[in-house]
Design a protein around this motif. Structure first.
Motif, PDB file in Angstrom:
ATOM      1  N   GLN A 112      24.554  40.393  65.641  1.00 39.40           N
ATOM      2  CA  GLN A 112      24.031  39.960  64.347  1.00 39.40           C
ATOM      3  C   GLN A 112      24.962  40.302  63.190  1.00 39.40           C
ATOM      4  O   GLN A 112      24.671  39.947  62.044  1.00 39.40           O
ATOM      5  N   SER A 113      26.073  40.954  63.472  1.00 37.65           N
ATOM      6  CA  SER A 113      27.035  41.302  62.434  1.00 37.65           C
ATOM      7  C   SER A 113      27.945  40.115  62.143  1.00 37.65           C
ATOM      8  O   SER A 113      28.622  39.607  63.036  1.00 37.65           O
ATOM      9  N   LYS A 114      27.986  39.689  60.890  1.00 43.78           N
ATOM     10  CA  LYS A 114      28.841  38.560  60.530  1.00 43.78           C
ATOM     11  C   LYS A 114      30.318  38.929  60.587  1.00 43.78           C
ATOM     12  O   LYS A 114      31.177  38.030  60.621  1.00 43.78           O
ATOM     13  N   ALA A 115      30.612  40.226  60.620  1.00 40.27           N
ATOM     14  CA  ALA A 115      31.995  40.648  60.835  1.00 40.27           C
ATOM     15  C   ALA A 115      32.358  40.564  62.318  1.00 40.27           C
ATOM     16  O   ALA A 115      33.420  40.046  62.683  1.00 40.27           O
ATOM     17  N   ASP A 116      31.469  41.045  63.175  1.00 39.16           N
ATOM     18  CA  ASP A 116      31.751  41.008  64.615  1.00 39.16           C
ATOM     19  C   ASP A 116      31.747  39.589  65.160  1.00 39.16           C
ATOM     20  O   ASP A 116      32.434  39.284  66.149  1.00 39.16           O
ATOM     21  N   MET A 117      30.955  38.702  64.549  1.00 37.63           N
ATOM     22  CA  MET A 117      30.971  37.299  64.980  1.00 37.63           C
ATOM     23  C   MET A 117      32.375  36.717  64.883  1.00 37.63           C
ATOM     24  O   MET A 117      32.806  35.922  65.724  1.00 37.63           O
ATOM     25  N   PHE A 155      33.339  33.940  48.917  1.00 41.42           N
ATOM     26  CA  PHE A 155      31.935  33.788  49.314  1.00 41.42           C
ATOM     27  C   PHE A 155      31.454  35.121  49.871  1.00 41.42           C
ATOM     28  O   PHE A 155      32.125  35.733  50.704  1.00 41.42           O
ATOM     29  N   ALA A 156      30.285  35.569  49.389  1.00 40.50           N
ATOM     30  CA  ALA A 156      29.726  36.846  49.818  1.00 40.50           C
ATOM     31  C   ALA A 156      28.368  36.634  50.463  1.00 40.50           C
ATOM     32  O   ALA A 156      27.597  35.764  50.042  1.00 40.50           O
ATOM     33  N   LYS A 157      28.075  37.439  51.492  1.00 41.93           N
ATOM     34  CA  LYS A 157      26.770  37.361  52.149  1.00 41.93           C
ATOM     35  C   LYS A 157      26.481  38.678  52.845  1.00 41.93           C
ATOM     36  O   LYS A 157      27.410  39.426  53.203  1.00 41.93           O
ATOM     37  N   GLY A 165      19.471  33.945  52.588  1.00 45.50           N
ATOM     38  CA  GLY A 165      19.095  34.999  51.656  1.00 45.50           C
ATOM     39  C   GLY A 165      20.259  35.894  51.284  1.00 45.50           C
ATOM     40  O   GLY A 165      20.974  36.403  52.141  1.00 45.50           O
ATOM     41  N   GLY A 166      20.457  36.095  49.993  1.00 43.57           N
ATOM     42  CA  GLY A 166      21.468  37.029  49.511  1.00 43.57           C
ATOM     43  C   GLY A 166      22.871  36.477  49.414  1.00 43.57           C
ATOM     44  O   GLY A 166      23.792  37.188  48.988  1.00 43.57           O
ATOM     45  N   VAL A 167      23.085  35.219  49.792  1.00 45.90           N
ATOM     46  CA  VAL A 167      24.440  34.666  49.756  1.00 45.90           C
ATOM     47  C   VAL A 167      24.813  34.322  48.326  1.00 45.90           C
ATOM     48  O   VAL A 167      23.953  34.050  47.477  1.00 45.90           O
ATOM     49  N   ALA A 168      26.125  34.340  48.018  1.00 44.29           N
ATOM     50  CA  ALA A 168      26.567  34.057  46.658  1.00 44.29           C
ATOM     51  C   ALA A 168      28.008  33.577  46.652  1.00 44.29           C
ATOM     52  O   ALA A 168      28.861  34.122  47.363  1.00 44.29           O
ATOM     53  N   ARG A 169      28.270  32.547  45.874  1.00 41.25           N
ATOM     54  CA  ARG A 169      29.643  32.153  45.580  1.00 41.25           C
ATOM     55  C   ARG A 169      30.162  33.092  44.500  1.00 41.25           C
ATOM     56  O   ARG A 169      29.482  33.341  43.496  1.00 41.25           O
TER      57      ARG A 169
END
Length: 400
Positions: A112-117, A155-157, A165-169
């Motif tokens: 579930q980690s967007k870094a590990d993905m 892009f941040a999330k 949820g929580g995403v932002a340009r």
């Protein structure tokens, strides 16, 4: 086989997962926070027993439910919700009850980690946007503005999150400072901004990470904007899977060891050439989700491919193969949502009168899904992209 299905009542079509398991002779045991007498009758018929808890977020209560089932029925073989929101809890229960047919607590944290993905995509040879974990302003500015920086916008999330949820340009230093001040202790990642259409590779995988079923979905260019700006969502299941996307999806599943899962992998298809990533039309890895796509997407796959993904999934669980033949009757199945906050040119009655023969689902969306998907949905099975575009335009044409 004892199968504990967590939250089998949501979304409401998930009763079919339980039903197909029961047909395969599985002892299906449900845990949920909806009172038993409010469950769909078809779900009640599919369950051998249902354990009500006041809140599924109360882990001790859910643990107690699994312990009760273990005492009454013996060793639990599977624990699953097929729902992003409960994946970490599913994994914790598997760890505590030594259930090995799905990811344990440590494995799901990585999945579930967007870094590990990103690591999984790279091992599979799939291009993916450059990314760092967001820690300090100085590190982030160097990542964006440094000699080899990605440049603005970024892009941040949240590193772990559900939906958009929580995403932002992030368009500049001020946006970055604001996010760092507001995010609190929530871990975030910051990555290269990518423009392109979003497509998904969806599959039901056997224990050897081999697909028993495959599907391709197309989404609007920015799901983040849909959620944050209250835009109307449309998306569709396509009749065939692009062979290039199929190859990338299969390679990613193998690199992450995604056996015995229903998976949903998201990719950008680049809108224009981007140095370091690829050329216009290339696929770039976005996110890996180790569960079915959300909402009623499994039903859309059924309509698109004239099949039964619930049965294929139950076959995977019980037989490690599919008993259904590949479909030769394929269509486009498109979802078009509306929001109560907007007025539309065409009334509900207009939509039904024009597209009634093609509409396969039409209903109000649960509040839990409405931020992304809207309040009212129309889902149609069509045969061409032109018909799809006309349908979406007709349903979503604004009067305001």
């Amino acid at each position: 086989m004892n199968f504990v299905f967590v939250s089998p009542q949501f979304p409401h079509t998930y009763w079919q997962f339980c039903d197909r398991l029961r047909r395969r002779g599985v002892n299906v045991l449900g845990i949920g926070d909806t009172p038993y007498d409010q469950l769909d009758g078809r779900l009640r018929d599919a369950l051998a027993e249902y354990y009500w808890v006041p809140s599924l977020q109360d882990y001790p209560s859910v643990f107690k439910a699994v312990a009760f089932f273990t005492y009454k029925y013996g060793k639990i073989d599977w624990i699953e919700s097929n729902n992003e929101y409960w994946l970490a809890q599913d994994a914790a229960l598997r760890t505590d009850f030594n259930v090995t047919t799905g990811p344990n607590a440590q494995e799901i944290r990585s999945l579930q980690s967007k870094a590990d993905m990103k690591l999984g995509y790279r091992r599979a040879g799939v291009a993916t946007a450059r990314q760092i974990r967001l820690t300090t302003l100085e590190t982030a500015l160097d990542f964006v503005e440094g000699e080899a920086g990605i440049g603005w916008p970024a892009f941040a999330k949240p590193e772990r999150g559900v939906g958009a949820g929580g995403v932002a340009r992030i368009d500049g230093r001020a946006d970055l400072e604001r996010l760092l001040g507001e995010k609190g202790q929530t871990p975030y990642v910051l990555e290269e901004y990518v423009e392109g259409q979003i497509f998904s590779y969806d599959a039901i995988l056997d224990s050897h990470c081999q697909p028993l079923f495959e599907n391709m979905e197309e989404f609007p260019p920015s799901m983040a904007r849909v959620a944050t700006e209250g835009l109307d969502l449309w998306y569709c299941s396509l009749p065939t899977v692009d062979p290039i996307l199929r190859q990338l999806g299969r390679a990613t599943a193998w690199s992450l060891g995604l056996g015995r899962r229903f998976v949903h992998m998201e990719f950008f298809r680049l809108a224009h050439d981007k140095p370091g990533l690829g050329q216009r039309g290339d696929y770039v890895g976005l996110e890996v989700n180790v569960r079915p796509p959300g909402g009623y997407s499994p039903d859309m796959m059924n309509f698109a491919h004239s099949t039964d993904v619930y049965q294929i999934w139950a076959d995977m669980v019980t037989l490690d193969r599919s008993t259904l033949p590949p479909s030769r009757d394929n269509h486009i199945c498109v979802y078009a949502g509306r929001r109560d906050s907007h007025a539309y040119v065409h009334s509900h009655e207009d939509v039904i009168a024009r597209y009634g023969d093609s509409i396969v689902m039409c209903e109000r969306m649960p509040d839990a899904l409405s931020n992304d998907m809207g309040n009212q949905m129309y889902t149609a099975r069509l045969d061409s992209m032109q018909e799809r575009d006309d349908f979406v335009r007709y349903v979503q044409e604004r009067a305001d």
